[in-house]
Design a protein around this motif. Structure first.
Motif, PDB file in Angstrom:
ATOM      1  N   MET A  87      20.964   8.954  -2.010  1.00 40.52           N
ATOM      2  CA  MET A  87      20.165   8.883  -1.014  1.00 40.52           C
ATOM      3  C   MET A  87      18.641   9.671  -1.696  1.00 40.52           C
ATOM      4  SD  MET A  87      21.038   9.891   2.866  1.00 40.52           S
ATOM      5  CE  MET A  87      22.576   9.391   3.282  1.00 40.52           C
ATOM      6  N   ASN A  88      19.033  10.762  -2.115  1.00 36.21           N
ATOM      7  CA  ASN A  88      17.998  11.713  -2.875  1.00 36.21           C
ATOM      8  C   ASN A  88      17.191  10.790  -3.804  1.00 36.21           C
ATOM      9  OD1 ASN A  88      16.821  13.852  -2.989  1.00 36.21           O
ATOM     10  ND2 ASN A  88      18.520  15.182  -2.814  1.00 36.21           N
ATOM     11  N   ASN A  89      17.952  10.132  -4.676  1.00 41.11           N
ATOM     12  CA  ASN A  89      17.374   9.242  -5.971  1.00 41.11           C
ATOM     13  C   ASN A  89      16.128   8.484  -5.148  1.00 41.11           C
ATOM     14  OD1 ASN A  89      18.558  10.717  -7.899  1.00 41.11           O
ATOM     15  ND2 ASN A  89      20.234   9.376  -8.011  1.00 41.11           N
ATOM     16  N   PHE A  90      17.092   7.535  -4.069  1.00 38.58           N
ATOM     17  CA  PHE A  90      16.017   6.664  -3.523  1.00 38.58           C
ATOM     18  C   PHE A  90      14.916   7.335  -3.024  1.00 38.58           C
ATOM     19  CE2 PHE A  90      15.899   2.298  -1.456  1.00 38.58           C
ATOM     20  CZ  PHE A  90      14.920   2.622  -0.419  1.00 38.58           C
ATOM     21  N   ILE A  91      15.136   8.164  -2.018  1.00 43.14           N
ATOM     22  CA  ILE A  91      14.215   8.538  -1.321  1.00 43.14           C
ATOM     23  C   ILE A  91      12.758   9.298  -2.232  1.00 43.14           C
ATOM     24  CG2 ILE A  91      14.637  11.004  -0.698  1.00 43.14           C
ATOM     25  CD1 ILE A  91      12.871   8.428   1.693  1.00 43.14           C
ATOM     26  N   GLU A  92      13.263   9.665  -3.468  1.00 41.27           N
ATOM     27  CA  GLU A  92      12.347  10.161  -4.347  1.00 41.27           C
ATOM     28  C   GLU A  92      11.528   9.342  -4.919  1.00 41.27           C
ATOM     29  OE1 GLU A  92      14.250  14.221  -5.838  1.00 41.27           O
ATOM     30  OE2 GLU A  92      13.773  12.835  -7.602  1.00 41.27           O
ATOM     31  N   ILE A  93      12.167   7.947  -5.430  1.00 44.82           N
ATOM     32  CA  ILE A  93      11.560   6.814  -5.905  1.00 44.82           C
ATOM     33  C   ILE A  93      10.750   6.262  -4.875  1.00 44.82           C
ATOM     34  CG2 ILE A  93      11.509   4.806  -7.041  1.00 44.82           C
ATOM     35  CD1 ILE A  93      13.987   5.888  -8.483  1.00 44.82           C
ATOM     36  N   PHE A  94      11.225   5.974  -3.598  1.00 44.80           N
ATOM     37  CA  PHE A  94      10.600   5.501  -2.771  1.00 44.80           C
ATOM     38  C   PHE A  94       9.322   6.135  -2.204  1.00 44.80           C
ATOM     39  CE2 PHE A  94      10.021   3.059   1.236  1.00 44.80           C
ATOM     40  CZ  PHE A  94       9.462   3.916   2.068  1.00 44.80           C
ATOM     41  N   SER A  95       9.377   7.445  -2.181  1.00 47.19           N
ATOM     42  CA  SER A  95       8.186   8.139  -1.800  1.00 47.19           C
ATOM     43  C   SER A  95       7.274   8.236  -2.744  1.00 47.19           C
ATOM     44  CB  SER A  95       8.648   9.753  -1.653  1.00 47.19           C
ATOM     45  OG  SER A  95       7.436  10.606  -1.639  1.00 47.19           O
ATOM     46  N   GLN A  96       7.344   8.209  -4.147  1.00 49.51           N
ATOM     47  CA  GLN A  96       6.622   7.883  -5.260  1.00 49.51           C
ATOM     48  C   GLN A  96       5.705   6.364  -4.775  1.00 49.51           C
ATOM     49  OE1 GLN A  96       7.449   7.305  -9.105  1.00 49.51           O
ATOM     50  NE2 GLN A  96       8.365   9.319  -9.100  1.00 49.51           N
ATOM     51  N   LYS A  97       6.637   5.357  -4.407  1.00 48.63           N
ATOM     52  CA  LYS A  97       6.085   4.055  -4.795  1.00 48.63           C
ATOM     53  C   LYS A  97       5.208   3.879  -3.193  1.00 48.63           C
ATOM     54  CE  LYS A  97       8.026   3.425  -8.375  1.00 48.63           C
ATOM     55  NZ  LYS A  97       7.123   3.925  -9.552  1.00 48.63           N
ATOM     56  N   ILE A  98       5.837   4.427  -2.209  1.00 47.93           N
ATOM     57  CA  ILE A  98       5.023   4.310  -0.933  1.00 47.93           C
ATOM     58  C   ILE A  98       3.694   4.837  -0.995  1.00 47.93           C
ATOM     59  CG2 ILE A  98       6.029   6.072   0.597  1.00 47.93           C
ATOM     60  CD1 ILE A  98       5.492   2.522   1.533  1.00 47.93           C
ATOM     61  N   ASN A  99       3.645   5.993  -1.668  1.00 49.73           N
ATOM     62  CA  ASN A  99       2.334   6.843  -1.835  1.00 49.73           C
ATOM     63  C   ASN A  99       1.268   6.082  -2.571  1.00 49.73           C
ATOM     64  OD1 ASN A  99       1.679   9.800  -1.153  1.00 49.73           O
ATOM     65  ND2 ASN A  99       3.951   9.912  -1.148  1.00 49.73           N
ATOM     66  N   LEU A 100       1.835   5.349  -3.724  1.00 56.94           N
ATOM     67  CA  LEU A 100       0.921   4.574  -4.444  1.00 56.94           C
ATOM     68  C   LEU A 100       0.519   3.258  -3.677  1.00 56.94           C
ATOM     69  CD1 LEU A 100       2.973   4.524  -7.689  1.00 56.94           C
ATOM     70  CD2 LEU A 100       0.599   5.226  -7.573  1.00 56.94           C
ATOM     71  N   ILE A 101       1.478   2.838  -2.943  1.00 55.45           N
ATOM     72  CA  ILE A 101       1.026   1.602  -2.141  1.00 55.45           C
ATOM     73  C   ILE A 101       0.042   2.052  -1.141  1.00 55.45           C
ATOM     74  CG2 ILE A 101       1.785  -0.053  -0.294  1.00 55.45           C
ATOM     75  CD1 ILE A 101       4.194  -0.367  -2.223  1.00 55.45           C
ATOM     76  N   ASP A 102       0.282   3.298  -0.384  1.00 60.78           N
ATOM     77  CA  ASP A 102      -0.801   3.851   0.378  1.00 60.78           C
ATOM     78  C   ASP A 102      -2.252   3.846  -0.118  1.00 60.78           C
ATOM     79  OD1 ASP A 102      -1.718   6.837   1.841  1.00 60.78           O
ATOM     80  OD2 ASP A 102      -1.424   5.131   2.877  1.00 60.78           O
ATOM     81  N   LYS A 103      -2.296   4.331  -1.453  1.00 54.17           N
ATOM     82  CA  LYS A 103      -3.496   4.594  -2.285  1.00 54.17           C
ATOM     83  C   LYS A 103      -4.290   3.133  -2.597  1.00 54.17           C
ATOM     84  CE  LYS A 103      -3.231   8.927  -4.493  1.00 54.17           C
ATOM     85  NZ  LYS A 103      -1.728   9.192  -4.367  1.00 54.17           N
ATOM     86  N   ILE A 104      -3.241   2.347  -2.848  1.00 57.23           N
ATOM     87  CA  ILE A 104      -3.726   1.018  -3.263  1.00 57.23           C
ATOM     88  C   ILE A 104      -4.358   0.410  -2.064  1.00 57.23           C
ATOM     89  CG2 ILE A 104      -2.953  -1.321  -3.986  1.00 57.23           C
ATOM     90  CD1 ILE A 104      -0.864  -0.160  -5.785  1.00 57.23           C
ATOM     91  N   SER A 105      -3.762  -0.005  -0.653  1.00 57.97           N
ATOM     92  CA  SER A 105      -3.982  -0.322   0.489  1.00 57.97           C
ATOM     93  C   SER A 105      -5.378   0.210   0.678  1.00 57.97           C
ATOM     94  CB  SER A 105      -3.056  -0.022   1.491  1.00 57.97           C
ATOM     95  OG  SER A 105      -1.815  -0.725   0.931  1.00 57.97           O
ATOM     96  N   GLN A 106      -5.646   1.485   0.803  1.00 56.75           N
ATOM     97  CA  GLN A 106      -6.895   2.098   1.243  1.00 56.75           C
ATOM     98  C   GLN A 106      -7.875   1.725   0.123  1.00 56.75           C
ATOM     99  OE1 GLN A 106      -6.985   4.079   3.739  1.00 56.75           O
ATOM    100  NE2 GLN A 106      -4.907   5.233   4.012  1.00 56.75           N
ATOM    101  N   ARG A 107      -7.761   1.592  -1.089  1.00 53.94           N
ATOM    102  CA  ARG A 107      -8.565   1.216  -2.052  1.00 53.94           C
ATOM    103  C   ARG A 107      -9.176  -0.191  -1.592  1.00 53.94           C
ATOM    104  NH1 ARG A 107     -10.219   2.320  -7.238  1.00 53.94           N
ATOM    105  NH2 ARG A 107     -12.216   0.920  -7.376  1.00 53.94           N
ATOM    106  N   ILE A 108      -8.289  -1.154  -1.356  1.00 52.82           N
ATOM    107  CA  ILE A 108      -8.255  -2.534  -0.952  1.00 52.82           C
ATOM    108  C   ILE A 108      -9.416  -2.564   0.289  1.00 52.82           C
ATOM    109  CG2 ILE A 108      -7.412  -4.575  -0.023  1.00 52.82           C
ATOM    110  CD1 ILE A 108      -5.205  -4.320  -1.957  1.00 52.82           C
TER     111      ILE A 108
END
Lengths: 454, 403
Positions: free
Chosen positions: A253-274
């Motif tokens: 769970m921990n591994n998942f959430i760490e990577i997920f958190s990274q990725k979703i943050n990136l996606i958030d930034k990308i989406s805002q940029r778009i």
């Protein structure tokens, strides 16, 4: 305590079936005797669970049957059903409807703040009325969240929108910010309402129904600030010690959430940029069409063509605006919520670790025979129970959360794809009709002299 | 320069290659430049087969020389413009470097277009220097310079002076001048905004490419969603990279507009020539009128206007009748000459207006046709872009829905 039940019932099972396949006999009884034996029912319900507030299960809604145990995994979570069956509204599943609207500014000598109107409509018996209207400010939401976290340290509490956005905010209360926050607050409350356990939390009910002064006095009742501080200090001390051996599933769970958190943050930034790029594109497009109109003023023979192009460009500009607003309605808030959610989940994991660390430290103390052995063994017994409950709660809630996350993300991105398809279809239509009008005229003109080849 | 038609058969002209070269310039310094291969083919009427008749290399400065020559010898013709010397209206990702291969490629096309325009012009195609440009590689520059065209060229200063002082230009030319100013201004504006729009569009597409990378990384931890994410990410990459071709096509559209931007200057050149001729005419008429008046005054003895001669006569004594007779005779000769000149200038002027206006009408038709085509081709480009967009996003949506 009935902490054992892990609802392994399939998520896809229908509503009545879900209730009927409940394993624990203690829970079956309420299902069968919902109309008649209310008094008996209440007693049983109260016995089951000390942490939960009293759950009066008068409603014929079978989906509430599983509430009074640590099985937040709903066979038919209304939220997931709403996600799966997007356009069908099944109002009889939900019995608590909450809207947040009408932000209002309040100015006092000390401060300025915003309150939001919260309207709750419900058919639940434990509510005194079927409709409530109250006003709350952000601080109140923070209080509610804190209480929920306190009551359910290893359940995934929905996230609140941020306190404030540091960069690029000139004024704390600009319209966009308020609107974004309002939507997020509404989401927050509805997520709680849809959560099989949290929806019956007493503080939640008070939040939704109490008048301002009632809420203030209720707030004062909780454990004092100092004791809460004390808990925090202890928690920090424990976490410093680290967890000896986190069970495998929680490692995953921990591994998942760490990577997920990274990725979703990136996606958030990308989406805002778009969104930003689309805004700038739209601004430039606003100027593009009018130039062609200007040009047409000095060209007699090209008026139709130039004005036609201008019209197309203006239509495309409008279509872009629509695409942008679609983004800000669906994708951006959804992704951002999961950015905040991932932080919540990481917090929950830490708290679980802390609970385990508490147990570990006592076990260690026992090994070294540091204090009174009997007392320790008793404490260890209690803590083992606590750890087991916490783990089970988290595990079940995790599954639910993950399932919702997949649906929400899927729906948000599908939305975005649809917005884009619609955008391009609109633009295509306008250019095609322009082309058709031009080639019709063109046919008439090709009979005249064509200039030399080049 | 000559009335003959050198082209016995229909010809095809291609600027088929561009090559980077180094050489030494006039100041004996090393320089790099691009040379363009021009191939001329004559086409058999009967079977449409073409035979390569000439092939030579020219650089941009030689094209400029040719055009300057044409401007001097055909001032009543709207001479086709050359592609731009330096890249302008550039959106930021596009290189402004003259040596950049994309720029060289677009220039190659522009030069070919120029030659085809000249070759298809009923008057310009008959020019010997143009013929030699396509057929005689060596010595061509010397041949052009030997025509002495640079000396015949009107000075800029003279032209400017005429613009301000001319009293009665042909109204149509005044209108044409305004039109060409407007054309230049509006096309410049349009090109500037188009470049900015292209810039922004590039941004929108390219940022989507980031989704591809992140989706791919995320898919590694997802069991059910993994495949959908991965393939959706691929489509985002496709979407992001599609903008490069789209904008390259648009650049050709921009070039078509630029040609007419530069044509505006050619129109103005014709107007300027008219103003110059008209001014010349007015000055000659004015001069003639004043001489006539002087003559009259001398003959009648009245001094209506102030003259230096009159003043000096008063101060230093009258001139003799013989002297006066002599002066009258000179003036009469000048007047006669002046009248002849005025007549021929008038004729010239009318000829110029007639020929120029014929070419302007031809130009107008060409412009309307070309610009309409250009706008249609722009629409076609947009349609293609929309269709690609629908395709990509439909694919992506399918991937998302499978997650």
């Amino acid at each position: 305590m009935e902490g054992e039940r892990l609802a392994s019932q399939a998520r896809s099972s229908g509503l009545p079936a879900g209730g009927a396949t409940a394993e624990s006999p203690g829970v079956d009884a309420p299902l069968l005797g919902s109309s008649g034996s209310s008094a008996l029912l209440q007693a049983e319900v109260l016995d089951l669970d000390e942490d939960e507030d009293d759950l009066e299960v008068f409603s014929k809604d079978a989906s509430l049957m599983d509430m009074n145990s640590f099985s937040p995994m709903m066979p038919t979570s209304p939220l997931s059903m709403i996600n799966q069956v997007k356009f069908e509204d099944e109002p009889d599943l939900k019995d608590l409807f909450i809207t947040v609207d009408e932000p209002e500014s309040h100015v006092t000598t000390i401060e300025t703040f915003i309150t939001y109107r919260i309207i709750t409509k419900t058919s639940r018996g434990e509510f005194d009325s079927s409709e409530f209207e109250v006003r709350r400010r952000y601080q109140d939401f923070l209080w509610l969240k804190g209480k929920l976290e306190e009551a359910h340290p290893t359940l995934i509490i929905p996230p609140l929108p941020e306190k404030f956005i540091v960069k690029g905010m000139v004024e704390r209360f600009n319209d966009d910010f308020i609107e974004t926050r309002r939507k997020a607050l509404q989401k927050f409350l509805n997520r709680i309402a849809d959560h099989p356990t949290l929806t019956f939390n007493e503080d939640f009910k008070v939040f939704l129904t109490a008048q301002a002064w009632e809420l203030s006095s209720h707030k004062k009742q909780g454990p004092g600030l100092l004791s809460r501080m004390g808990q925090t200090v202890r928690a920090v001390a424990l976490s410093m010690r680290g967890v000896k051996s986190r069970p495998e599933e929680f490692m995953e769970m921990n591994n998942f959430i760490e990577i997920f958190s990274q990725k979703i943050n990136l996606i958030d930034k990308i989406s805002q940029r778009i969104y930003k790029e689309e805004r700038e594109y739209s601004d430039e497009m606003k100027e593009y069409g009018p130039i062609h109109v200007l040009w047409s003023a000095s060209e007699e023979d090209l008026v139709d063509s130039l004005r036609g192009v201008a019209r197309c460009l203006d239509q495309c500009c409008k279509a872009t605006e629509k695409r942008m607003s679609g983004l800000s309605e669906a994708l951006l808030p959804a992704v951002h919520e999961y950015v905040l959610y991932s932080e919540m989940v990481m917090g929950v994991m830490k708290r679980r670790d802390q609970i385990q660390a508490e147990l570990d430290s006592k076990v260690e103390a026992l090994t070294y025979k540091k204090a009174d052995t009997d007392l320790l063994i008793e404490e260890i017994g209690k803590l083992e129970d606590k750890v087991e409950c916490a783990n089970n709660a988290l595990k079940a809630d995790w599954e639910r959360w993950k399932h919702n996350m997949q649906n929400d993300i899927k729906s948000a991105f599908t939305d975005m794809a649809e917005e884009n398809i619609h955008y391009y279809e609109q633009c295509l239509a306008t250019w095609e009709s322009f082309l058709a009008s031009q080639t019709d005229l063109h046919m008439e003109e090709t009979s005249e002299d064509k200039p030399e080849s080049h | 320069m000559t009335e003959n038609n050198f082209w016995l058969k229909k010809i095809e002209i291609n600027v088929s290659e561009a090559e980077k070269r180094t050489g030494r310039n006039a100041m004996n310094m090393q320089e790099t430049y691009t040379a363009y291969l021009i191939e001329t083919r004559s086409v058999e009427h009967t079977d449409g087969q073409s035979v390569l008749t000439d092939s030579l290399w020219r650089r941009y400065s030689e094209f400029e020389l040719l055009r300057n020559y044409l401007l001097v010898y055909y001032p009543h013709i709207v001479v086709p413009p050359l592609p731009e010397k330096r890249a302008e209206f550039v959106w930021h990702k596009l290189s402004a470097d003259n040596m950049d291969p994309d720029f060289v490629e677009r220039r190659r096309i522009g030069l070919e277009n120029f030659l085809l325009r000249v070759a298809s012009h009923p008057i310009l195609c008959r020019d010997k220097i143009f013929y030699l440009f396509l057929t005689q590689e060596g010595n061509w520059k010397e041949t052009v310079n030997e025509t002495g065209f640079q000396l015949k060229a009107d000075s800029r200063l003279k032209a400017l002076n005429a613009t301000f002082r001319v009293k009665n230009p042909d109204k149509r030319f005044t209108e044409l001048k305004h039109y060409s100013d407007e054309l230049q201004s509006v096309i410049s504006h349009l090109l500037r905004v188009r470049a900015r729009v292209a810039d922004r569009l590039y941004g929108v597409y390219k940022v989507h490419g980031n989704y591809g990378r992140v989706f791919s990384e995320w898919s590694a931890i997802e069991k059910e969603m993994g495949d959908g994410l991965q393939s959706a990410g691929h489509h985002m990459d496709v979407y992001a990279s599609s903008i490069d071709d789209i904008l390259e096509d648009e650049e050709h559209y921009a070039d078509q507009l630029k040609e007419y931007l530069f044509y505006a200057e050619a129109l103005r050149a014709v107007c300027r020539k008219h103003e110059l001729m008209q001014y010349d005419l007015e000055m000659a008429a004015q001069d003639l009128a004043s001489k006539k008046q002087q003559c009259e005054e001398l003959a009648t003895g009245t001094v209506r206007t102030f003259s230096l001669k009159g003043m000096t006569t008063k101060l230093f004594g009258q001139e003799t009748p013989e002297q006066r007779e002599a002066r009258i005779k000179v003036l009469e000769e000048q007047i006669s000459e002046g009248e002849q000149q005025l007549k021929s200038k008038n004729l010239e002027g009318r000829e110029f207006v007639k020929n120029a206006w014929a070419d302007i009408e031809r130009f107008k038709e060409q412009k309307n046709h070309d610009l309409k085509e250009a706008l249609i081709s722009y629409a076609v480009m947009q349609i293609s872009m929309c269709k690609k967009g629908i395709q990509v996003w439909t694919n992506a949506k399918e991937c998302f829905s499978k997650m």
